[in-house]
Motif scaffolding. Structure first.
Motif, PDB file in Angstrom:
ATOM      1  N   SER A 166      21.260 -66.073 -34.101  1.00 20.86           N
ATOM      2  CA  SER A 166      22.441 -65.576 -33.385  1.00 20.86           C
ATOM      3  C   SER A 166      22.928 -64.250 -33.960  1.00 20.86           C
ATOM      4  CB  SER A 166      23.577 -66.604 -33.444  1.00 20.86           C
ATOM      5  OG  SER A 166      23.221 -67.783 -32.747  1.00 20.86           O
ATOM      6  N   ALA A 167      23.301 -63.359 -33.064  1.00 22.00           N
ATOM      7  CA  ALA A 167      23.835 -62.057 -33.462  1.00 22.00           C
ATOM      8  C   ALA A 167      24.587 -61.452 -32.280  1.00 22.00           C
ATOM      9  CB  ALA A 167      22.717 -61.115 -33.919  1.00 22.00           C
ATOM     10  N   ALA A 168      25.374 -60.434 -32.567  1.00 22.73           N
ATOM     11  CA  ALA A 168      26.058 -59.678 -31.518  1.00 22.73           C
ATOM     12  C   ALA A 168      25.858 -58.198 -31.800  1.00 22.73           C
ATOM     13  CB  ALA A 168      27.537 -60.021 -31.466  1.00 22.73           C
ATOM     14  N   VAL A 169      25.887 -57.396 -30.744  1.00 22.65           N
ATOM     15  CA  VAL A 169      25.733 -55.958 -30.900  1.00 22.65           C
ATOM     16  C   VAL A 169      26.855 -55.228 -30.164  1.00 22.65           C
ATOM     17  CG1 VAL A 169      23.238 -56.029 -31.232  1.00 22.65           C
ATOM     18  CG2 VAL A 169      24.163 -55.809 -28.917  1.00 22.65           C
ATOM     19  N   LEU A 170      27.254 -54.106 -30.738  1.00 19.04           N
ATOM     20  CA  LEU A 170      28.178 -53.180 -30.101  1.00 19.04           C
ATOM     21  C   LEU A 170      27.376 -51.970 -29.658  1.00 19.04           C
ATOM     22  CD1 LEU A 170      30.923 -51.897 -29.370  1.00 19.04           C
ATOM     23  CD2 LEU A 170      31.132 -51.231 -31.794  1.00 19.04           C
ATOM     24  N   CYS A 171      27.477 -51.642 -28.377  1.00 17.92           N
ATOM     25  CA  CYS A 171      26.685 -50.550 -27.824  1.00 17.92           C
ATOM     26  C   CYS A 171      27.489 -49.258 -27.756  1.00 17.92           C
ATOM     27  CB  CYS A 171      26.185 -50.926 -26.432  1.00 17.92           C
ATOM     28  SG  CYS A 171      25.007 -52.303 -26.460  1.00 17.92           S
ATOM     29  N   VAL A 172      26.788 -48.158 -27.581  1.00 19.47           N
ATOM     30  CA  VAL A 172      27.416 -46.852 -27.581  1.00 19.47           C
ATOM     31  C   VAL A 172      28.398 -46.698 -26.423  1.00 19.47           C
ATOM     32  CG1 VAL A 172      25.648 -45.711 -26.179  1.00 19.47           C
ATOM     33  CG2 VAL A 172      26.922 -44.379 -27.891  1.00 19.47           C
TER      34      VAL A 172
END
Length: 324
Positions: free
Chosen positions: A209-215
């Motif tokens: 599990s992980a989360a990402v913040l996009c540009v």
């Protein structure tokens, strides 16, 4: 006609004539009174009713939750990883190979920091992640000074020594700044859910599990090692993201004094595993949203939130409502 009868007729006629004259006089008097009243009424103008306009109350502005003007997230130049209420690791980062890997450790709640040199011992530069496990043990993904390829290094003695562990890189979560359209996870490389990732937050409790913040400011989460991604979520003004044992935590800039937290600075935004956001606290600062982009780092350990912002490292034990 007898004399007596004539006298009665005359008497009755006189009475009748008197009654008739009296009636005429009364009618004349009534008519005169009516005319006078009419003349009086017509000669005296009736008062005109006036309408005084009542000023309407000016409606008070309805407080609205105003987050900061749109700020495009950028890769952070700061990393922090807390291990307890009193201990944390941190580092600054930048371009490879110009930025040396110099992790710092604090064991006194951020009052002081001791600096170590991972570059001299391993050739790693431009750190991308810190995964601190204790005051003694911490893992890092950085970029090799020779070719800027990803490299995994670790210390077991509080930064007094570092070694490279190439095998540990294979299951690690990281984003190579040379290709932010790709994310590396436990199953290897996978396409990012957006054009470019600026922040990756790997769960400390769920390996896949992980989360990402996009540009573009959108957030995505995965629970299957980046094979699939959740629908996007947007948090206005977001500048950074970290993982917690129960989900994720974001920092979002705000410039409003009428928000629920009356916050001019940054909001602390808790996110569930499926990215449902809730504002939990505020840290007030006069720094502008543009100045904060890429200059904020956050971590959580033992129910203590560590925030590195500006020249300060501050802590909170109530989700950002008060600060130590």
């Amino acid at each position: 006609m007898p004399q007596s009868a004539r006298r009665r007729v005359l008497a009755y006629s006189a009475v009748g004539l008197f009654v008739l004259i009296d009636a005429v006089l009364i009618m004349s008097a009534l008519s005169s009174t009516s005319v006078d009243a009419a003349v009086s009424a017509s000669s005296t103008p009736a008062p005109i009713a006036s309408v005084v306009p009542t000023p309407s109350a000016t409606p008070s502005p309805t407080p609205t939750r105003t987050l900061a003007p749109s700020v495009s997230p950028v890769p952070s130049s700061r990393l922090i990883s807390a291990v307890s209420a009193t201990a944390a690791w941190r580092a600054t980062t930048g371009a490879c190979p110009a930025t040396a890997a110099s992790p710092e450790l604090s064991v006194d709640s951020g009052a002081s920091w001791s600096t170590s040199n991972a570059t001299a011992l391993t050739g790693v530069t431009a750190l991308q992640t810190i995964n601190a496990q204790s005051e003694s043990v911490a893992e890092f993904v950085g970029l090799d000074e020779e070719d800027c390829a990803p490299q995994f290094v670790k210390t077991f003695i509080g930064g007094e020594n570092y070694s490279s562990y190439p095998d540990e890189l294979e299951p690690a979560w990281y984003v190579d700044p040379a290709d932010r359209a790709t994310v590396h996870g436990p199953e290897g490389l996978a396409p990012a859910p957006c054009d470019a990732i600026v922040t990756l937050a790997a769960s400390p409790t769920e390996t896949d599990s992980a989360a990402v913040l996009c540009v573009d400011g959108r957030l995505f989460a995965t629970t299957d090692a980046a094979a699939t991604w959740s629908p996007p979520v947007t948090v206005a003004g977001i500048v950074t993201l970290t993982a917690t044992p129960t989900g994720y935590l974001a920092v979002a800039t705000t410039t409003s004094s009428v928000t629920p937290a009356h916050c001019i600075g940054v909001h602390l935004v808790a996110l569930t595993a499926d990215l449902e956001p809730t504002v939990t606290g505020c840290y007030e600062t006069e720094q502008t949203p543009a100045a904060l982009a890429g200059q904020v780092a956050i971590s959580v350990a033992d129910d203590t939130l560590w925030l590195w912002i500006g020249d300060s490292v501050v802590r909170s034990t109530d989700a950002g409502q008060t600060w130590l």
